[in-house]
Design an enzyme around this catalytic site. Structure first.
Site, PDB file in Angstrom:
ATOM      1  N   ASP A  52     -48.869  24.954  89.412  1.00  0.00           N
ATOM      2  CA  ASP A  52     -47.875  25.993  89.076  1.00  0.00           C
ATOM      3  C   ASP A  52     -46.464  25.608  89.541  1.00  0.00           C
ATOM      4  O   ASP A  52     -45.538  26.409  89.444  1.00  0.00           O
ATOM      5  CB  ASP A  52     -48.287  27.346  89.682  1.00  0.00           C
ATOM      6  CG  ASP A  52     -48.369  27.302  91.199  1.00  0.00           C
ATOM      7  OD1 ASP A  52     -48.120  26.217  91.784  1.00  0.00           O
ATOM      8  OD2 ASP A  52     -48.674  28.343  91.809  1.00  0.00           O
ATOM      9  N   GLU A 106     -45.511  25.009  92.634  1.00  0.00           N
ATOM     10  CA  GLU A 106     -45.250  25.245  94.058  1.00  0.00           C
ATOM     11  C   GLU A 106     -45.532  23.956  94.827  1.00  0.00           C
ATOM     12  O   GLU A 106     -46.333  23.128  94.397  1.00  0.00           O
ATOM     13  CB  GLU A 106     -46.152  26.384  94.574  1.00  0.00           C
ATOM     14  CG  GLU A 106     -45.739  27.726  94.009  1.00  0.00           C
ATOM     15  CD  GLU A 106     -46.523  28.893  94.607  1.00  0.00           C
ATOM     16  OE1 GLU A 106     -47.416  28.660  95.440  1.00  0.00           O
ATOM     17  OE2 GLU A 106     -46.237  30.038  94.216  1.00  0.00           O
ATOM     18  N   ARG A 150     -20.155  26.141  95.000  1.00  0.00           N
ATOM     19  CA  ARG A 150     -19.032  26.741  94.274  1.00  0.00           C
ATOM     20  C   ARG A 150     -19.072  28.264  94.316  1.00  0.00           C
ATOM     21  O   ARG A 150     -18.102  28.924  94.018  1.00  0.00           O
ATOM     22  CB  ARG A 150     -18.987  26.223  92.828  1.00  0.00           C
ATOM     23  CG  ARG A 150     -18.371  24.837  92.744  1.00  0.00           C
ATOM     24  CD  ARG A 150     -18.485  24.240  91.384  1.00  0.00           C
ATOM     25  NE  ARG A 150     -19.867  23.922  91.060  1.00  0.00           N
ATOM     26  CZ  ARG A 150     -20.262  23.417  89.893  1.00  0.00           C
ATOM     27  NH1 ARG A 150     -19.373  23.187  88.959  1.00  0.00           N
ATOM     28  NH2 ARG A 150     -21.533  23.144  89.679  1.00  0.00           N
ATOM     29  N   GLN A 151     -20.256  28.839  94.682  1.00  0.00           N
ATOM     30  CA  GLN A 151     -20.336  30.303  94.823  1.00  0.00           C
ATOM     31  C   GLN A 151     -20.247  30.629  96.318  1.00  0.00           C
ATOM     32  O   GLN A 151     -21.182  31.152  96.913  1.00  0.00           O
ATOM     33  CB  GLN A 151     -21.657  30.791  94.190  1.00  0.00           C
ATOM     34  CG  GLN A 151     -21.729  32.298  93.968  1.00  0.00           C
ATOM     35  CD  GLN A 151     -20.779  32.822  92.901  1.00  0.00           C
ATOM     36  OE1 GLN A 151     -20.604  32.192  91.880  1.00  0.00           O
ATOM     37  NE2 GLN A 151     -20.178  33.976  93.145  1.00  0.00           N
ATOM     38  N   HIS A 190     -16.614  21.646  98.354  1.00  0.00           N
ATOM     39  CA  HIS A 190     -15.654  22.209  97.415  1.00  0.00           C
ATOM     40  C   HIS A 190     -14.438  22.807  98.134  1.00  0.00           C
ATOM     41  O   HIS A 190     -13.312  22.675  97.667  1.00  0.00           O
ATOM     42  CB  HIS A 190     -16.377  23.249  96.573  1.00  0.00           C
ATOM     43  CG  HIS A 190     -15.607  23.703  95.404  1.00  0.00           C
ATOM     44  ND1 HIS A 190     -15.106  22.824  94.477  1.00  0.00           N
ATOM     45  CD2 HIS A 190     -15.223  24.932  95.015  1.00  0.00           C
ATOM     46  CE1 HIS A 190     -14.445  23.504  93.568  1.00  0.00           C
ATOM     47  NE2 HIS A 190     -14.498  24.776  93.871  1.00  0.00           N
ATOM     48  N   ASP A 197      -7.149  20.063  88.971  1.00  0.00           N
ATOM     49  CA  ASP A 197      -6.805  21.493  89.028  1.00  0.00           C
ATOM     50  C   ASP A 197      -6.096  21.770  90.345  1.00  0.00           C
ATOM     51  O   ASP A 197      -6.040  20.916  91.224  1.00  0.00           O
ATOM     52  CB  ASP A 197      -8.051  22.394  88.838  1.00  0.00           C
ATOM     53  CG  ASP A 197      -9.191  22.019  89.779  1.00  0.00           C
ATOM     54  OD1 ASP A 197      -8.897  21.583  90.903  1.00  0.00           O
ATOM     55  OD2 ASP A 197     -10.357  22.149  89.374  1.00  0.00           O
ATOM     56  N   LYS A 209      -5.251  24.107  85.209  1.00  0.00           N
ATOM     57  CA  LYS A 209      -6.485  24.398  84.468  1.00  0.00           C
ATOM     58  C   LYS A 209      -6.793  25.885  84.543  1.00  0.00           C
ATOM     59  O   LYS A 209      -6.629  26.503  85.585  1.00  0.00           O
ATOM     60  CB  LYS A 209      -7.623  23.579  85.104  1.00  0.00           C
ATOM     61  CG  LYS A 209      -9.017  23.887  84.609  1.00  0.00           C
ATOM     62  CD  LYS A 209     -10.076  23.046  85.342  1.00  0.00           C
ATOM     63  CE  LYS A 209     -10.820  23.850  86.388  1.00  0.00           C
ATOM     64  NZ  LYS A 209     -11.927  23.109  87.034  1.00  0.00           N
ATOM     65  N   ASP A 252     -11.834  14.041  91.733  1.00  0.00           N
ATOM     66  CA  ASP A 252     -12.382  15.391  91.839  1.00  0.00           C
ATOM     67  C   ASP A 252     -13.563  15.379  92.808  1.00  0.00           C
ATOM     68  O   ASP A 252     -14.066  14.316  93.164  1.00  0.00           O
ATOM     69  CB  ASP A 252     -12.830  15.883  90.447  1.00  0.00           C
ATOM     70  CG  ASP A 252     -12.774  17.401  90.331  1.00  0.00           C
ATOM     71  OD1 ASP A 252     -12.521  18.072  91.352  1.00  0.00           O
ATOM     72  OD2 ASP A 252     -12.979  17.920  89.215  1.00  0.00           O
ATOM     73  N   THR A 283     -13.820  19.554  82.760  1.00  0.00           N
ATOM     74  CA  THR A 283     -12.571  19.550  83.542  1.00  0.00           C
ATOM     75  C   THR A 283     -11.902  18.185  83.445  1.00  0.00           C
ATOM     76  O   THR A 283     -10.705  18.073  83.128  1.00  0.00           O
ATOM     77  CB  THR A 283     -12.878  19.886  85.026  1.00  0.00           C
ATOM     78  OG1 THR A 283     -13.452  21.189  85.070  1.00  0.00           O
ATOM     79  CG2 THR A 283     -11.638  19.825  85.884  1.00  0.00           C
TER      80      THR A 283
HETATM   81  C1  R5P Z   1     -13.915  22.941  90.155  1.00  0.00           C
HETATM   82  O1  R5P Z   1     -13.107  23.594  90.761  1.00  0.00           O
HETATM   83  C2  R5P Z   1     -14.490  21.641  90.630  1.00  0.00           C
HETATM   84  O2  R5P Z   1     -13.653  21.011  91.562  1.00  0.00           O
HETATM   85  C3  R5P Z   1     -14.770  20.706  89.472  1.00  0.00           C
HETATM   86  O3  R5P Z   1     -13.550  20.360  88.857  1.00  0.00           O
HETATM   87  C4  R5P Z   1     -15.652  21.369  88.457  1.00  0.00           C
HETATM   88  O4  R5P Z   1     -16.712  22.010  89.096  1.00  0.00           O
HETATM   89  C5  R5P Z   1     -16.188  20.369  87.477  1.00  0.00           C
HETATM   90  O5  R5P Z   1     -16.996  21.041  86.573  1.00  0.00           O
HETATM   91  P1  R5P Z   1     -17.087  20.613  85.061  1.00  0.00           P
HETATM   92  O6  R5P Z   1     -17.391  19.146  85.045  1.00  0.00           O
HETATM   93  O7  R5P Z   1     -18.219  21.443  84.518  1.00  0.00           O
HETATM   94  O8  R5P Z   1     -15.804  20.940  84.404  1.00  0.00           O
END
Ligand code: R5P
Length: 296
Positions: free
Chosen positions: A36, A38, A95-96, A129, A165, A189, A215, A223
């Site tokens: 399953d 697990e 990211r969250q 991040h 960004d 962005k 990045d 992005t």
């Molecule tokens: C966003 O703020 C991060 O630094 C990356 O630029 C982003 O997560 C990249 O995601 P994706 O490749 O889906 O645009």
């Protein structure tokens, strides 16, 4: 003395490289997957009163890889390990890390609590991040970076660093400083918080012949490829992309290979499946940085 080193199944090649550098053997673990899905984890060696390290990237599938990591930490603690350092080269859900819209969960906070509850005593991770993330933990966090590795690959002649960004400017300033204040510019962005769709709107700063986007991660690749397109439209003749974490969600490899970018340099913080590799891709290893930190 070098601690005992264990690996989850998310990025075993990286764990093996770290062990090679430290001249130790990877300690065995039994990881059994039931029909399953697990998992049952068992520590085979004696770890009583020993310092242990477990290496596991919590990349796709993040939830499965996190669960496996929690079980490994729990198994080590129950077997009497004195300490358990979790080396999480890519920390999933980062990211969250705060509430973007009312009513949302702070997913990373839940993950942090679970890591601590399972028994992790220290975290080693890479290029988070945001620099606020370690504050969510009540255990020590060592935040390492691949930026010096990227800096060593950059030829400054006729080149400009690019933050894809506004959120990435901190990283760009670090790498610019490492390279004797190399010039940098930023792509503005916009991201739609509901759909996740991104749009590169304008470049702030001067664009040179060679544009090097740096990045923290590439997920869909949007992005970086949209930024690269805009840079070309604004005078760049060549665009190179560098990112620590090759998250590479579905379709990213094709998006990157088909883009105007000439080279994509990432690290092995995440193991890249063969079908996600592409011609323009180059992988540099962070194993040396991890080995150094484990020995420190
Ligand atoms: C966003 O703020 C991060 O630094 C990356 O630029 C982003 O997560 C990249 O995601 P994706 O490749 O889906 O645009």
């Amino acid at each position: 003395m070098v601690p005992k080193i264990f690996s989850g199944s998310a990025n075993r090649p990286l764990a093996e490289k770290v062990c090679q550098l430290l001249e130790v053997k990877l300690s065995p673990l039994e990881i059994h997957v039931f029909p399953d899905g697990e998992k049952r984890v068992r520590v085979v060696d004696r770890v009583l009163d020993q310092q242990c390290v477990v290496i596991q990237s919590t990349s796709i599938p993040a939830a499965d890889n996190y669960m496996e990591l929690f079980f490994i930490i729990d198994a080590l603690k129950r077997s009497g390990a004195k300490s358990v350092t979790a080396v999480i080269p890519y920390l999933g859900y980062q990211r969250q890390d705060h509430i973007f819209k009312d009513g949302e969960a702070v997913s990373l906070d839940v993950v942090v609590k679970a890591l601590e509850a399972a028994g992790a005593t220290k975290i080693i991770t890479f290029d988070l991040h945001t620099i606020k993330i370690p504050e969510l933990f009540n255990i020590p966090v060592t935040h390492l970076s691949a930026l010096p590795l990227f800096a060593s690959k950059i030829d400054k002649a006729g080149a400009v660093l690019i933050s894809p960004d506004m959120g990435g400017i901190r990283r760009i300033k670090i790498i610019s400083e490492l390279l004797g204040n190399m010039p940098y510019a930023t792509v503005a962005k916009d991201r739609d918080l509901d759909s996740g769709e991104v749009a590169a709107t304008k470049i702030e700063g001067e664009v040179s012949k060679i544009a090097i986007i740096v990045d923290d991660m590439i997920s869909s690749g949007k992005t970086i490829t949209m930024g690269a397109k805009l840079l070309k439209e604004n005078g760049a003749e060549e665009v190179i992309a560098m990112a620590t974490h090759a998250v590479f969600s579905e379709g990213a490899a094709k998006v990157l290979q088909d883009s105007v970018i000439s080279k994509v340099i990432v690290t092995d913080s995440i193991e890249i499946a063969e079908d996600k590799k592409f011609e323009k891709l180059e992988i540099v290893s962070i194993a040396g940085e991890i080995a150094k930190e484990i020995k420190a």
